[in-house]
Design an enzyme around this catalytic site. Structure first.
Site, short mmCIF file in Angstrom:
data_model
loop_
_atom_site.label_atom_id
_atom_site.label_comp_id
_atom_site.label_asym_id
_atom_site.label_seq_id
_atom_site.Cartn_x
_atom_site.Cartn_y
_atom_site.Cartn_z
N LYS A 210 -20.49 27.88 -25.33
CA LYS A 210 -19.25 26.77 -25.17
C LYS A 210 -19.55 26.15 -23.85
O LYS A 210 -19.29 24.81 -23.60
CB LYS A 210 -18.04 27.20 -25.52
CG LYS A 210 -17.06 26.26 -25.67
CD LYS A 210 -15.77 27.08 -26.13
CE LYS A 210 -14.47 26.20 -26.09
NZ LYS A 210 -13.34 26.94 -26.55
N GLU A 216 -24.46 36.31 -18.82
CA GLU A 216 -25.26 36.73 -19.70
C GLU A 216 -26.27 35.80 -20.29
O GLU A 216 -27.62 35.86 -20.34
CB GLU A 216 -24.63 37.62 -20.56
CG GLU A 216 -23.97 38.74 -20.22
CD GLU A 216 -22.41 38.54 -19.83
OE1 GLU A 216 -22.21 37.22 -19.66
OE2 GLU A 216 -21.69 39.32 -19.75
N GLY A 272 -13.99 30.29 -29.15
CA GLY A 272 -15.11 30.87 -29.10
C GLY A 272 -15.35 31.88 -30.53
O GLY A 272 -16.36 31.82 -31.39
N ARG A 273 -14.38 32.86 -30.60
CA ARG A 273 -14.54 33.71 -31.91
C ARG A 273 -14.07 32.95 -33.00
O ARG A 273 -13.88 33.70 -34.13
CB ARG A 273 -13.73 35.03 -31.61
CG ARG A 273 -11.89 34.48 -31.15
CD ARG A 273 -11.38 35.88 -30.44
NE ARG A 273 -9.98 35.39 -30.11
CZ ARG A 273 -9.63 34.74 -28.91
NH1 ARG A 273 -10.60 34.61 -27.97
NH2 ARG A 273 -8.50 34.59 -28.43
N GLU A 358 -9.56 40.49 -29.79
CA GLU A 358 -9.44 39.48 -28.41
C GLU A 358 -8.41 38.58 -28.80
O GLU A 358 -7.89 38.15 -27.96
CB GLU A 358 -10.88 38.70 -28.52
CG GLU A 358 -11.06 38.10 -26.98
CD GLU A 358 -12.43 37.66 -26.79
OE1 GLU A 358 -13.14 37.67 -25.69
OE2 GLU A 358 -12.97 36.76 -27.56
N HIS A 389 -20.02 60.07 -45.20
CA HIS A 389 -20.67 61.07 -44.78
C HIS A 389 -20.70 61.53 -43.07
O HIS A 389 -21.41 62.45 -42.54
CB HIS A 389 -22.27 61.32 -44.93
CG HIS A 389 -22.28 60.99 -46.65
ND1 HIS A 389 -22.61 62.18 -47.44
CD2 HIS A 389 -22.39 60.04 -47.43
CE1 HIS A 389 -22.78 61.75 -48.57
NE2 HIS A 389 -22.43 60.38 -48.60
N LYS A 509 -15.53 39.82 -15.23
CA LYS A 509 -16.52 38.61 -15.04
C LYS A 509 -16.38 38.42 -13.27
O LYS A 509 -17.52 38.19 -12.80
CB LYS A 509 -16.15 37.58 -15.71
CG LYS A 509 -16.47 37.42 -17.16
CD LYS A 509 -16.36 36.03 -17.51
CE LYS A 509 -16.40 35.97 -19.07
NZ LYS A 509 -16.22 34.54 -19.69
#
Ligand code: G6Q
Length: 547
Positions: A210, A216, A272-273, A358, A389, A509
């Protein structure tokens, strides 16, 4: 709604729920079911093709009534309307939260700052479709005229988790002759493993960011550009055919060397999410094709309409949100397990973690006041039956209460012998075992010696929802994601927090940017962190031979 709503613990429905909780906390699901033979049919709701059985929650009719009253008193209806109207409900960033516009029909009118955004949404969708078709048909070719066979999405957080989840979820519908990969971590291993066996001449990178500034993503995008140019004999022109961008930041995109004609835009009113159905979903569209992508949008849209219009007592996201509040805020449940009995949904819990945590991982209200109640629980999970399991032991017999959301499909996409019946038998059995357990009398009747009894008794009374749909289609996935988006919104609205900001992500950050030169510098800079951080930096420099 900011300001004109009573603090949560002072709302009358909250107070009533607090008293009510004391009365019903000891009630057992065994008793609730025994007293009401139709409970399992009554406490269900079906909407837009999703069936929710919420009968195995620790609620009575009165609980439900009070929770619904809480929703009213919290102004949920007004908050839903405000969100759909495009009001700036993300107050700390002064933005609307308008992901619903991403799936609005062409003729809808949704105005942001005096402009109808729907035509822009459809223009981007059309541009994505043209591009996706060209790549899928072999018309968009690489720099050396080879067909594009590999697509790599480079992005992180909201620019990665949705695309990965959707690709995995809809793999059945994907173009199997193409390879899709996702690079997110700044750990170089992610990049190296994703590219090691690929021919750059056949590889297309989608740089999804965005802001187009995320450390990263930009580090990975630069490595991808170097990898491509190096392997294509240093020809910088190659970038044009092998890189496209998804971003809101045209300036940064062209600075990077991507022609903005090959940029797919979106808007700052998409968090973003909440962006997997925007251009951030370009990799999804490339994988499943534009028609399937549009079917997914239709699913989102149907759930939006349901959420916006259905009465709260039959409203899936509202009910799920309220039940979550009940277990979280009154029973003190710290987590929610999301357990899809569908292998294709293996990344769904990871996706939900960001969506829920978030969004609602906040400690102050919209008015900036510290909350005196818990906000988001921790979401986690794995696909069934694998979890059975491993960690299900704790859900069945541990000391913590863990409400579960089971997700299952009546029909499978690829039938293989008896597998699907066995899978469904397991999900139903787990929900049943959690709710009803196994009494001491039952264990004793099996001839269990007294000393072993406490270990073999299952207390039960462990709440769960069971969501059942017919088949996992693009449309169903859209409905499922929108269901959780609005479930998360419902919870945030009641807690009176801002589910659309994420200031908590910032501090780390900023500090990382400060530490990078301290690690990389030829000489040791003067370190001004705490003694632990300073020591770690010094140790890493020393061990990697930097001084
Ligand atoms: C999501 C968050 C966050 C964001 C990433 C990537 O809601 O804001 O996960 O999506 O930090 O950001 P960019 O898309 O700007 O690279």
């Amino acid at each position: 709604m900011k300001g004109n709503i009573k603090p949560l613990t002072q709302r009358s429905a909250w107070k009533a729920l607090t008293t009510h909780y004391q009365k019903v906390k000891g009630l057992h699901l065994r008793k609730l079911f025994a007293n009401d033979p139709k409970r399992g049919e009554r406490l269900t709701v079906e909407a837009v093709g999703l069936f929710l059985d919420y009968s195995k929650n620790r609620i009575t009719g009165q609980t439900l009534g009070l929770l619904l009253r809480l929703a009213e008193e919290s102004g949920l209806r007004e908050q839903i309307d405000a969100m759909f109207r495009g009001e700036k409900i993300n107050t700390t960033e002064s933005r609307p939260a308008l992901h619903m516009a991403l799936r609005a029909p062409k003729n809808a009118v949704i105005v942001v700052d005096g402009r109808n955004v729907v035509p822009e949404v459809h223009a981007v969708l059309d541009k994505m479709a043209v591009f996706a078709n060209r790549v899928r048909r072999g018309q968009w070719r690489g720099h050396t005229d080879k067909r594009i066979r590999n697509v790599i999405n480079i992005g992180i957080g909201g620019s990665d988790l949705g695309p990965v989840m959707a690709y995995e979820a809809l793999k059945h519908y994907s173009e199997r002759s193409m390879t899709f990969r996702f690079i997110s971590n700044v750990d170089g291993i992610d990049f190296l493993e994703a590219t090691r066996d690929l021919d750059p001449a056949e590889t297309l990178f989608i740089v999804s960011s965005k802001t187009f500034t995320t450390l990263e993503t930009m580090t990975n995008a630069r490595s991808a550009r170097d990898w491509l140019i190096r392997r294509l004999k240093g020809d910088k022109e190659a970038v044009a055919k092998h890189f496209v961008a998804v971003s809101t930041n045209a300036g940064r995109v062209s600075e990077f060397g991507i022609d903005t004609a090959n940029m797919f835009g979106f808007w700052d009113w998409v968090g973003g999410r909440y962006s997997m159905d925007s251009a951030i979903g370009l990799s999804t569209m490339l994988a499943i094709g534009p028609d399937n992508f549009r079917a997914m949008l239709k699913g989102f849209r149907e759930m939006d309409e349901h959420f916006r219009t259905a009465p709260f007592e039959r409203n899936l996201p509202v009910l799920m949100g309220l039940l979550s509040i009940w277990h979280n805020n009154f029973f003190g449940a710290q987590t929610v397990a999301v357990l899809p009995y569908e292998q294709y949904l293996k990344r769904f819990p990871a996706y939900l973690q960001q969506l829920a945590m978030e969004s609602n991982g906040k400690r102050v209200t919209l008015d900036g006041v510290a909350v005196d109640y818990d906000t988001s629980p921790v979401y986690w999970g794995e696909p069934g039956t694998n979890g059975q399991h491993s960690f299900y032991q704790l859900i069945h017999q541990g000391s913590r209460l863990i409400p579960c959301d089971f997700i299952a499909f009546t029909r499978t996409l690829t039938s293989l012998g008896r597998h699907h019946d066995i899978l469904l038998a397991n999900v139903f059995a787990q929900a049943e075992a959690l709710a009803f357990g196994k009494t001491a009398a039952e264990v004793k009747a099996e001839g269990t010696p007294d000393w072993l009894m406490p270990h073999r008794v299952f207390e039960g009374n462990r709440p769960s929802n069971l969501l059942l749909a017919d088949r996992l289609t693009p449309e169903t996935l859209g409905k499922l994601v929108a269901l959780y988006e609005h479930n998360v919104f419902t919870q945030g609205a009641i807690w009176h927090i801002d589910p659309f900001d994420q200031w908590g992500v910032e501090l780390g950050k900023v500090l990382a940017q400060r530490i990078i030169p301290e690690l990389e510098g030829k000489t040791l800079l003067r370190l001004r962190h705490d003694s632990s951080t300073n020591n770690l930096i010094r140790r890493c420099r020393k061990r990697s031979g930097r001084y």
